[in-house]
Design a protein around this motif. Sequence first.
Motif, PDB file in Angstrom:
ATOM      1  N   GLU A  12       7.814   8.028  -8.455  1.00  0.00           N
ATOM      2  CA  GLU A  12       8.375   6.810  -9.035  1.00  0.00           C
ATOM      3  C   GLU A  12       7.232   5.954  -9.604  1.00  0.00           C
ATOM      4  O   GLU A  12       6.127   5.981  -9.073  1.00  0.00           O
ATOM      5  CB  GLU A  12       9.125   6.007  -7.968  1.00  0.00           C
ATOM      6  CG  GLU A  12      10.345   6.712  -7.389  1.00  0.00           C
ATOM      7  CD  GLU A  12      11.471   6.818  -8.400  1.00  0.00           C
ATOM      8  OE1 GLU A  12      11.570   5.933  -9.291  1.00  0.00           O
ATOM      9  OE2 GLU A  12      12.255   7.783  -8.302  1.00  0.00           O
ATOM     10  N   LEU A  32       4.757   6.646   0.783  1.00  0.00           N
ATOM     11  CA  LEU A  32       4.091   7.880   0.382  1.00  0.00           C
ATOM     12  C   LEU A  32       3.932   7.942  -1.135  1.00  0.00           C
ATOM     13  O   LEU A  32       2.898   8.398  -1.645  1.00  0.00           O
ATOM     14  CB  LEU A  32       4.886   9.086   0.876  1.00  0.00           C
ATOM     15  CG  LEU A  32       4.298  10.467   0.548  1.00  0.00           C
ATOM     16  CD1 LEU A  32       2.910  10.627   1.165  1.00  0.00           C
ATOM     17  CD2 LEU A  32       5.233  11.573   1.030  1.00  0.00           C
ATOM     18  N   ASN A  33       4.930   7.463  -1.846  1.00  0.00           N
ATOM     19  CA  ASN A  33       4.883   7.454  -3.316  1.00  0.00           C
ATOM     20  C   ASN A  33       3.701   6.608  -3.806  1.00  0.00           C
ATOM     21  O   ASN A  33       2.949   7.015  -4.706  1.00  0.00           O
ATOM     22  CB  ASN A  33       6.197   6.878  -3.858  1.00  0.00           C
ATOM     23  CG  ASN A  33       6.256   6.902  -5.379  1.00  0.00           C
ATOM     24  OD1 ASN A  33       6.668   7.880  -5.994  1.00  0.00           O
ATOM     25  ND2 ASN A  33       5.846   5.798  -6.005  1.00  0.00           N
ATOM     26  N   THR A  92      10.337   1.818   2.332  1.00  0.00           N
ATOM     27  CA  THR A  92      10.646   2.992   3.134  1.00  0.00           C
ATOM     28  C   THR A  92       9.412   3.891   3.248  1.00  0.00           C
ATOM     29  O   THR A  92       8.419   3.700   2.532  1.00  0.00           O
ATOM     30  CB  THR A  92      11.787   3.798   2.490  1.00  0.00           C
ATOM     31  OG1 THR A  92      11.348   4.257   1.201  1.00  0.00           O
ATOM     32  CG2 THR A  92      13.029   2.936   2.325  1.00  0.00           C
ATOM     33  N   ALA A  93       9.496   4.879   4.123  1.00  0.00           N
ATOM     34  CA  ALA A  93       8.394   5.833   4.281  1.00  0.00           C
ATOM     35  C   ALA A  93       8.178   6.608   2.985  1.00  0.00           C
ATOM     36  O   ALA A  93       7.039   6.909   2.597  1.00  0.00           O
ATOM     37  CB  ALA A  93       8.702   6.793   5.421  1.00  0.00           C
ATOM     38  N   ALA A  94       9.276   6.931   2.284  1.00  0.00           N
ATOM     39  CA  ALA A  94       9.182   7.667   1.024  1.00  0.00           C
ATOM     40  C   ALA A  94       8.474   6.833  -0.041  1.00  0.00           C
ATOM     41  O   ALA A  94       7.644   7.350  -0.806  1.00  0.00           O
ATOM     42  CB  ALA A  94      10.571   8.064   0.533  1.00  0.00           C
ATOM     43  N   LEU A  95       8.792   5.542  -0.093  1.00  0.00           N
ATOM     44  CA  LEU A  95       8.145   4.669  -1.072  1.00  0.00           C
ATOM     45  C   LEU A  95       6.667   4.480  -0.732  1.00  0.00           C
ATOM     46  O   LEU A  95       5.823   4.458  -1.622  1.00  0.00           O
ATOM     47  CB  LEU A  95       8.854   3.311  -1.114  1.00  0.00           C
ATOM     48  CG  LEU A  95       8.299   2.304  -2.129  1.00  0.00           C
ATOM     49  CD1 LEU A  95       8.362   2.860  -3.551  1.00  0.00           C
ATOM     50  CD2 LEU A  95       9.049   0.972  -2.048  1.00  0.00           C
TER      51      LEU A  95
END
Length: 330
Positions: A32, A126-127, A121-124
């Motif tokens: 992203e 990491l992104n 979030t964890a995904a963001l």
Amino acid sequence: MKLKPYRIGYRTMKTALGAAIAIYLAQLIGLEYYVSAGILTILCIQPTKKKSVRAAFSRFVASMIAIAFAFVFFELGTYSPAMLGLMIILFIPVLVSLGFSDGFVSSAVILLHLYDAKNLTAALFLNEVMLMMIGFGTALLVNMYMPSIENKLASYREEIERLYSSMFKEITIYLRQGESDWSGKELVEAEKLLDKAKALAYQDVENHLLRHENKYYHYFDMREQQLQIIERILPKITALPVIVGQTQLVADFLEDLSEHVHSGNTAHHYIDKLERVKANFAAMPLPDTHEKFLAMADLNAIIQEMETYLEIKQTYKGFHNKKGLKAMPV
């Protein structure tokens, strides 16, 4: 309106290439805000390798601090413009106090991503870390290539030696004739050239990650110290009240020195010659007038200054020629 001539340099090319590569990689793996990888790369392209490494480290740390601030102010507070403004007011002083103020712009990019997402979030997380790794990593990679400036430094060295040789020749003329039409332009040129040369030599140090010194920088620094001595003896020479027998001894020595300001002679050799000049100086008849006494005193002071000039050179390690032998210009 006449446009100024412009040449596309290495840094411009590396910035363009780095930004394109970073965006391509971030987009390829589906991140992203992938275009921000290009922005982070652009912010890390610096004039030297060491500056790029420092910039990448500073920006990475600042961005990680920004994520911590975002968690406290956004997740535990609210996602609002007012909260964003308050956070920045507190965030900047923290960066300044920690010595990472130059990482604010890149960390602001990360902050705005988190603000736009409205959910850390964890995904963001990491992104954003991946964006930083690609952006900063690409900048470091493309900035590892730096054009060699060895030839430029060598040309500066040769020009400085030519200027020193010319100055000693002009001094010799004045000592023998009691007058000269020398304008002293070589002195001014040498000062300016030494400033440029030292700056370029320092840049070369910054372009070697494991090197903390540069042989040319030490050389130009040594020449700068010698130039100060030349500047000190010039008033003494121009103020000589009369030409005495000892003047010829000093003139002969300086003439010999002027012909050997290069990389093939040792300072020790000329220190020995200067000792013989001092011995001959002492053996000459004492002055019989006040003016001759003053002239001899000034000449003796010049000899002492030249001794310091040579001692400065003697402490210098020197360059290595192709055979590996040290070359010690005087």
